[in-house]
Design an enzyme around this catalytic site. Structure first.
Site, PDB file in Angstrom:
ATOM      1  N   THR A  29       0.846  -1.181   0.000  1.00  0.00           N
ATOM      2  CA  THR A  29       0.000   0.000   0.000  1.00  0.00           C
ATOM      3  C   THR A  29       0.888   1.239   0.000  1.00  0.00           C
ATOM      4  OG1 THR A  29      -1.930   1.024   1.059  1.00  0.00           O
ATOM      5  CG2 THR A  29      -0.290   0.059   2.530  1.00  0.00           C
ATOM      6  N   ASN A  30       0.334   2.415   0.254  1.00  0.00           N
ATOM      7  CA  ASN A  30       1.138   3.639   0.279  1.00  0.00           C
ATOM      8  C   ASN A  30       0.565   4.597   1.319  1.00  0.00           C
ATOM      9  OD1 ASN A  30      -0.831   5.531  -1.071  1.00  0.00           O
ATOM     10  ND2 ASN A  30      -0.665   3.938  -2.634  1.00  0.00           N
TER      11      ASN A  30
END
Ligand code: C5P
Length: 219
Positions: A29-30
């Site tokens: 994810t980020n």
């Protein structure tokens, strides 16, 4: 006082990160918080638009009067957005969509064991939601976002052409992820306009005005 510049218009917006599973307990994810997208959804709703917000995994309350669809992966976001896009007047892509996802998702948690090789992750590319919407025959007015570590204006202009969208908004603020303020660079065929540092709420109102003006001059 905010005039209802988007009265009668339908706006679709993506926000937040995506989460690409590796196994049942891990994923890629980020750091996108979704704050900018949620602020734009709120500002557009307040400007009279009927707003649908497609959100990745975020910890934010849904703005009043906004329809929210929660998704996790880029492909789920794509599947939610594409059928809805043709019936909308505006599409704003603020989501930080993962460019890649693991090629295989393990059904069971990948276990660490003495002597076992370190796992190697093979990645495959995710679909580009914004570019796909911009390719539709019946397409909304498309707005892209650009979060870059360097050469923002050049990258924003390059996205404008590569994704064939009329407006790209660059995040000018340093490390905007999760913050409540930002500065924006609006890039279109006419040129560039800087919107100086302000709260994401204030910036969203400016952006909604800019989008409404462009919509009006298009029709
Ligand atoms: O250069 P990049 O592909 O990251 O462009 C960012 C813009 O494209 C953002 O508006 C983002 O929401 C959108 N995007 C998308 N689907 C992707 C990747 C980016 O809609 N798979």
């Amino acid at each position: 006082f905010q005039p209802k510049v988007l009265q009668g218009k339908k706006l679709l917006i993506t926000a937040g990160p995506t989460f690409e599973p590796i196994d049942p307990v891990r994923g890629l994810t980020n750091l996108s918080s979704g704050k900018m997208g949620f602020a734009i959804a709120r500002a557009a709703q307040e400007a009279g638009a009927e707003v649908t917000l497609v959100a990745g995994p975020v910890h934010l309350d849904t703005p009043a009067g906004v329809r929210r669809i929660d998704v996790r992966t880029a492909r789920q976001m794509f599947d939610a957005v594409l059928p809805l896009a043709p019936e909308h007047d505006v599409f704003v892509a603020t989501a930080a969509v993962a460019d890649w996802r693991p090629a295989d998702v393990s059904d069971a948690k990948i276990k660490k064991a003495p002597g076992r090789d370190v796992p190697v992750l093979e990645l495959v590319e995710n679909p580009d939601i914004l570019a796909a919407v911009a390719r539709l025959a019946r397409r909304p007015y498309c707005v892209g976002f650009a979060a870059e570590s360097h050469d923002l204006a050049r990258h924003a202009r390059e996205k404008l052409q590569r994704k064939n969208v009329p407006l790209v908004v660059g995040n000018l603020g340093p490390a905007t992820f999760g913050r409540d303020d930002n500065a924006l660079l609006l890039v279109d065929a006419q040129g560039e306009r800087e919107v100086p540092c302000a709260s994401k709420r204030a910036l969203s109102r400016v952006l909604v005005q800019e989008i409404a003006q462009r919509l009006a001059s298009r029709s």
